[in-house]
Design a protein around this motif. Structure first.
Motif, mmCIF file in Angstrom:
data_model
loop_
_atom_site.group_PDB
_atom_site.id
_atom_site.type_symbol
_atom_site.label_atom_id
_atom_site.label_comp_id
_atom_site.label_asym_id
_atom_site.label_seq_id
_atom_site.Cartn_x
_atom_site.Cartn_y
_atom_site.Cartn_z
ATOM 1 N N PHE A 67 0.845 -1.183 0.000
ATOM 2 C CA PHE A 67 0.000 0.000 0.000
ATOM 3 C C PHE A 67 0.885 1.240 0.000
ATOM 4 C CE2 PHE A 67 -2.708 -3.261 1.664
ATOM 5 C CZ PHE A 67 -3.980 -2.944 1.242
ATOM 6 N N ARG A 68 0.354 2.309 -0.572
ATOM 7 C CA ARG A 68 1.041 3.588 -0.548
ATOM 8 C C ARG A 68 1.062 4.112 0.883
ATOM 9 N NH1 ARG A 68 0.206 8.801 -0.508
ATOM 10 N NH2 ARG A 68 -2.045 8.737 -0.328
ATOM 11 N N VAL A 69 2.162 4.733 1.268
ATOM 12 C CA VAL A 69 2.270 5.348 2.591
ATOM 13 C C VAL A 69 1.708 6.764 2.472
ATOM 14 C CG1 VAL A 69 3.856 6.085 4.412
ATOM 15 C CG2 VAL A 69 4.293 3.952 3.168
ATOM 16 N N PRO A 70 0.700 7.096 3.300
ATOM 17 C CA PRO A 70 0.130 8.444 3.221
ATOM 18 C C PRO A 70 1.178 9.523 3.489
ATOM 19 C CG PRO A 70 -1.226 7.020 4.589
ATOM 20 C CD PRO A 70 0.050 6.273 4.298
ATOM 21 N N ASP A 71 0.981 10.671 2.854
ATOM 22 C CA ASP A 71 1.897 11.790 3.012
ATOM 23 C C ASP A 71 1.549 12.539 4.300
ATOM 24 O OD1 ASP A 71 3.796 13.729 2.597
ATOM 25 O OD2 ASP A 71 2.644 14.810 1.080
ATOM 26 N N LYS A 72 1.988 11.975 5.426
ATOM 27 C CA LYS A 72 1.758 12.576 6.742
ATOM 28 C C LYS A 72 3.111 12.800 7.402
ATOM 29 C CE LYS A 72 -2.730 10.495 7.655
ATOM 30 N NZ LYS A 72 -3.500 9.662 8.580
ATOM 31 N N PRO A 73 3.307 13.958 8.042
ATOM 32 C CA PRO A 73 4.602 14.254 8.664
ATOM 33 C C PRO A 73 5.067 13.172 9.637
ATOM 34 C CG PRO A 73 3.194 16.199 8.717
ATOM 35 C CD PRO A 73 2.356 15.065 8.212
#
Length: 97
Positions: A67-73
């Motif tokens: 799965f794609r890793v969400p763009d979260k800090p």
């Protein structure tokens, strides 16, 4: 070591457990997965790439699906900190045991 004996390292990858507070769910092929592990790779250009893996929330093993890793800090920081820690561990290796 001479240049013709320099090792050609073709892959550098680590597995990182996602802390419970940062885990998320995603759906693939109609099945919900809880993402618990990151696979982080060092690309030839020095950048990092990450994919997430987990298990179906309904139980069972399920398929090994990325799965794609969400763009979260918080996740970006986890990936960077894990890569730095892996570098420390690799740099301190004690040879074959």
């Amino acid at each position: 070591m001479s240049s013709d004996l320099t090792p050609d390292v073709s892959a550098l990858a680590i597995n990182v457990t996602i802390p419970e507070a940062l885990r998320w769910t995603d759906i693939r092929r109609g099945e919900e997965f809880l993402l618990t592990t990151l696979n982080v790779r060092l690309l030839p250009d020095g950048h990092l790439a990450a994919k997430a893996y987990g298990r179906p929330t309904g139980g069972g093993r399920g398929a090994y699906v990325s799965f794609r890793v969400p763009d979260k800090p918080e996740l970006t920081n986890l990936v960077a900190e894990a890569a730095n820690r892996a570098g420390e561990l690799w740099g301190a290796h004690r040879g074959l045991g």
